[in-house]
Design a protein around this motif. Structure first.
Motif, PDB file in Angstrom:
ATOM      1  N   LEU A 225     -15.090  17.742 -16.801  1.00  0.00           N
ATOM      2  CA  LEU A 225     -15.414  17.519 -15.392  1.00  0.00           C
ATOM      3  C   LEU A 225     -14.221  17.838 -14.493  1.00  0.00           C
ATOM      4  N   GLY A 226     -13.014  17.673 -15.027  1.00  0.00           N
ATOM      5  CA  GLY A 226     -11.826  18.046 -14.270  1.00  0.00           C
ATOM      6  C   GLY A 226     -11.792  19.535 -13.979  1.00  0.00           C
ATOM      7  N   PHE A 227     -12.234  20.339 -14.953  1.00  0.00           N
ATOM      8  CA  PHE A 227     -12.246  21.786 -14.786  1.00  0.00           C
ATOM      9  C   PHE A 227     -13.448  22.276 -13.966  1.00  0.00           C
ATOM     10  N   SER A 228     -14.447  21.449 -13.793  1.00  0.00           N
ATOM     11  CA  SER A 228     -15.645  21.870 -13.063  1.00  0.00           C
ATOM     12  C   SER A 228     -15.763  21.128 -11.735  1.00  0.00           C
ATOM     13  N   LEU A 229     -16.214  19.884 -11.757  1.00  0.00           N
ATOM     14  CA  LEU A 229     -16.457  19.138 -10.515  1.00  0.00           C
ATOM     15  C   LEU A 229     -15.184  18.883  -9.722  1.00  0.00           C
ATOM     16  N   VAL A 230     -14.140  18.378 -10.380  1.00  0.00           N
ATOM     17  CA  VAL A 230     -12.908  18.053  -9.665  1.00  0.00           C
ATOM     18  C   VAL A 230     -12.262  19.327  -9.118  1.00  0.00           C
ATOM     19  N   TYR A 231     -12.287  20.376  -9.916  1.00  0.00           N
ATOM     20  CA  TYR A 231     -11.777  21.679  -9.488  1.00  0.00           C
ATOM     21  C   TYR A 231     -12.533  22.176  -8.255  1.00  0.00           C
ATOM     22  N   LEU A 232     -13.856  22.103  -8.293  1.00  0.00           N
ATOM     23  CA  LEU A 232     -14.687  22.535  -7.166  1.00  0.00           C
ATOM     24  C   LEU A 232     -14.383  21.713  -5.923  1.00  0.00           C
ATOM     25  N   THR A 233     -14.253  20.411  -6.091  1.00  0.00           N
ATOM     26  CA  THR A 233     -13.965  19.512  -4.969  1.00  0.00           C
ATOM     27  C   THR A 233     -12.601  19.815  -4.367  1.00  0.00           C
ATOM     28  N   GLY A 234     -11.613  20.050  -5.228  1.00  0.00           N
ATOM     29  CA  GLY A 234     -10.278  20.375  -4.730  1.00  0.00           C
ATOM     30  C   GLY A 234     -10.248  21.683  -3.967  1.00  0.00           C
ATOM     31  N   LEU A 235     -10.971  22.683  -4.450  1.00  0.00           N
ATOM     32  CA  LEU A 235     -11.010  23.967  -3.744  1.00  0.00           C
ATOM     33  C   LEU A 235     -11.632  23.819  -2.363  1.00  0.00           C
ATOM     34  N   ARG A 236     -12.657  22.988  -2.260  1.00  0.00           N
ATOM     35  CA  ARG A 236     -13.264  22.751  -0.945  1.00  0.00           C
ATOM     36  C   ARG A 236     -12.243  22.141   0.009  1.00  0.00           C
ATOM     37  N   GLU A 246     -22.414  30.383  -6.995  1.00  0.00           N
ATOM     38  CA  GLU A 246     -21.110  30.158  -7.614  1.00  0.00           C
ATOM     39  C   GLU A 246     -21.003  28.738  -8.149  1.00  0.00           C
ATOM     40  N   VAL A 247     -21.571  27.778  -7.406  1.00  0.00           N
ATOM     41  CA  VAL A 247     -21.558  26.386  -7.866  1.00  0.00           C
ATOM     42  C   VAL A 247     -22.345  26.263  -9.172  1.00  0.00           C
ATOM     43  N   LYS A 248     -23.539  26.835  -9.186  1.00  0.00           N
ATOM     44  CA  LYS A 248     -24.345  26.793 -10.412  1.00  0.00           C
ATOM     45  C   LYS A 248     -23.613  27.479 -11.563  1.00  0.00           C
ATOM     46  N   GLY A 249     -22.982  28.599 -11.238  1.00  0.00           N
ATOM     47  CA  GLY A 249     -22.273  29.342 -12.266  1.00  0.00           C
ATOM     48  C   GLY A 249     -21.089  28.582 -12.829  1.00  0.00           C
ATOM     49  N   LEU A 250     -20.364  27.872 -11.968  1.00  0.00           N
ATOM     50  CA  LEU A 250     -19.193  27.119 -12.427  1.00  0.00           C
ATOM     51  C   LEU A 250     -19.598  26.039 -13.421  1.00  0.00           C
ATOM     52  N   PHE A 251     -20.664  25.310 -13.109  1.00  0.00           N
ATOM     53  CA  PHE A 251     -21.103  24.262 -14.041  1.00  0.00           C
ATOM     54  C   PHE A 251     -21.678  24.861 -15.322  1.00  0.00           C
ATOM     55  N   HIS A 252     -22.311  26.012 -15.217  1.00  0.00           N
ATOM     56  CA  HIS A 252     -22.828  26.664 -16.421  1.00  0.00           C
ATOM     57  C   HIS A 252     -21.677  27.140 -17.306  1.00  0.00           C
ATOM     58  N   LEU A 253     -20.643  27.679 -16.687  1.00  0.00           N
ATOM     59  CA  LEU A 253     -19.462  28.118 -17.431  1.00  0.00           C
ATOM     60  C   LEU A 253     -18.870  26.970 -18.234  1.00  0.00           C
ATOM     61  N   TRP A 254     -18.691  25.832 -17.583  1.00  0.00           N
ATOM     62  CA  TRP A 254     -18.024  24.723 -18.272  1.00  0.00           C
ATOM     63  C   TRP A 254     -18.959  23.942 -19.191  1.00  0.00           C
ATOM     64  N   LYS A 255     -20.273  24.095 -18.968  1.00  0.00           N
ATOM     65  CA  LYS A 255     -21.208  23.567 -19.966  1.00  0.00           C
ATOM     66  C   LYS A 255     -21.038  24.352 -21.262  1.00  0.00           C
ATOM     67  N   LEU A 267     -24.209  15.372 -23.061  1.00  0.00           N
ATOM     68  CA  LEU A 267     -23.248  14.826 -22.109  1.00  0.00           C
ATOM     69  C   LEU A 267     -22.912  15.808 -20.991  1.00  0.00           C
ATOM     70  N   LEU A 268     -23.060  17.097 -21.248  1.00  0.00           N
ATOM     71  CA  LEU A 268     -22.544  18.112 -20.337  1.00  0.00           C
ATOM     72  C   LEU A 268     -23.485  18.337 -19.155  1.00  0.00           C
ATOM     73  N   PRO A 269     -22.990  18.188 -17.922  1.00  0.00           N
ATOM     74  CA  PRO A 269     -23.854  18.326 -16.741  1.00  0.00           C
ATOM     75  C   PRO A 269     -24.189  19.777 -16.434  1.00  0.00           C
ATOM     76  N   GLU A 270     -25.381  19.985 -15.884  1.00  0.00           N
ATOM     77  CA  GLU A 270     -25.810  21.326 -15.515  1.00  0.00           C
ATOM     78  C   GLU A 270     -25.679  21.587 -14.018  1.00  0.00           C
ATOM     79  N   ASP A 271     -25.453  20.535 -13.245  1.00  0.00           N
ATOM     80  CA  ASP A 271     -25.379  20.708 -11.795  1.00  0.00           C
ATOM     81  C   ASP A 271     -24.418  19.678 -11.203  1.00  0.00           C
ATOM     82  N   GLU A 272     -24.146  19.831  -9.919  1.00  0.00           N
ATOM     83  CA  GLU A 272     -23.144  18.997  -9.268  1.00  0.00           C
ATOM     84  C   GLU A 272     -23.546  17.530  -9.213  1.00  0.00           C
ATOM     85  N   LYS A 273     -24.796  17.250  -8.923  1.00  0.00           N
ATOM     86  CA  LYS A 273     -25.219  15.852  -8.808  1.00  0.00           C
ATOM     87  C   LYS A 273     -25.060  15.104 -10.123  1.00  0.00           C
TER      88      LYS A 273
END
Length: 392
Positions: A225-236, A246-255, A267-273
């Protein structure tokens, strides 16, 4: 199942995060604030390891050392014929259980996650270092394996170099194809994790009733989640806003990366929520940072002064101040105070980068301009990777 003693309500670091600014904005994306009673369902994952990875390492270590085991893996992925038959059979069994093209894998989404990572450029690496990595030190629990393996004594330069190498390798074009550099990096990381877990349990006084298993499934999810959600949040926060695909792609990449690392797929999330909810449960059941947390934060703070770049002392000093500015900008004063980080005035010059990001972000709907950002960003990643590999 009885929870380890580490599992308790967070009262300071992460609790403050969710109650203020960025955390509130994330929770607003959900219909309701997650019910903490649901967090109990994750407790068994604190005692779950990567059994297949652990078995592979144990088999490869027979009559061999761990450095040689890493070399055997790398050779297997590049030149199968040069691997001794006994080791080849062990690796054949392991990889026969790794479906590198699962039915759910969408290569177009995977590519979207990669190109978004690439266009993040220097700011992406800043977020990984000064938000994701530094912010993770606020938990006393997830970092304990670093202490037990002696990684803290080896220095922040080496740890940071390994993180940069791992991330840049993964986010290359087609890097996750079987045998390619990103795939090899993921598999190398997976067996390093298994070796660390095996060694800690066999050779130290690790207390699983207190910490759960080292490098357990739930902590591995938190890292993901650090590489996906937290990374996305920090970039914003840095002025780089991802497009919907791109958001969908980022979570798919890290899944997919998480799946290859042996994290349970459920355990691995497919989307931001889903990711926000998962991060909430993990962070809000973490013990606050301790002296080890502060020591690791201090080591990362001083890393620029002990690195080999920039070549001048004054340049390295300025780099330290710039990273401190981003620590405060991204994490906030409360977290920086808990981690014992210094304040900075000189580092405020770094805000010019955020202004540039905001200006660039206005033009990302132009395909040609977006493509140039991706190419430029990737070139930056590769240059920084080369610098850190030299330092390592």
């Amino acid at each position: 199942m009885k929870a380890p003693s580490r599992y308790r309500p967070n009262t300071s670091s992460f609790a403050h995060y969710w109650a203020n600014d960025v955390g509130i904005d994330l929770l607003k994306k959900l219909a309701n604030t997650p019910d903490m009673k649901n967090a109990d369902a994750f407790v068994p994952y604190l005692f779950q390891a990567d059994d297949r990875g652990d078995a592979l390492v144990k088999d490869l270590l027979v009559n061999s050392s761990f450095p040689n085991t890493l070399r055997v893996l790398e050779t297997y992925l590049r030149e199968l014929g040069n691997v001794p038959l006994d080791k080849r059979n062990v690796l054949d069994r392991f990889f026969s259980q790794v479906d590198t093209s699962p039915a759910w894998l969408d290569n177009e989404l995977l590519s979207a996650g990669v190109t978004f990572s690439q266009r993040s450029g220097l700011s992406g690496l800043v977020v990984l270092r000064d938000y994701c990595l530094m912010g993770g030190y606020e938990s006393a629990a997830i970092n304990k394996p670093l202490v037990y393996t002696g990684a803290l004594k080896k220095g922040a330069v080496k740890r940071l170099a390994e993180t940069v190498e791992f991330w840049v390798d993964i986010t290359g074009n087609n890097a996750l194809g079987y045998g390619n550099v990103g795939f090899a990096g993921v598999m190398k990381t997976r067996i390093i994790h298994s070796f660390a877990r095996i060694s800690i349990l066999a050779s130290t006084d690790w207390d699983s009733t207190k910490w759960g298993l080292p490098l357990n499934a739930w902590d591995m999810l938190a890292t993901n989640l650090g590489f996906s959600l937290v990374y996305l949040t920090g970039l914003r926060q840095m002025g780089i806003v991802a497009l919907e695909r791109e958001v969908k792609g980022l979570f798919h990449l890290w899944k997919y990366v998480g799946y290859l690392l042996g994290i349970p797929i459920d355990l691995l999330p497919e989307d931001e929520k889903t990711a926000i909810e998962a991060l909430f449960y993990w962070t809000m059941t973490q013990p606050d940072g301790d002296n080890d947390s502060k020591a690791m934060a201090k080591a990362l703070q001083e890393e620029p002064l002990k690195s080999h770049y920039p070549p001048s002392w004054l340049g390295r000093r300025l780099m330290r101040e710039i990273h401190l500015y981003y620590n405060h900008f991204l994490l906030g004063r409360h977290s920086c105070r808990l981690l014992g980080l210094d304040k900075t005035s000189m580092g405020k010059i770094a805000y010019l980068n955020i202004i540039r990001n905001r200006l660039q972000n206005r033009r990302v709907h132009d395909p040609q301009y977006l493509g140039q950002l991706v190419r430029d960003g990737r070139a930056v990643h590769e240059r920084v990777r080369a610098i850190y590999l030299h330092a390592k």
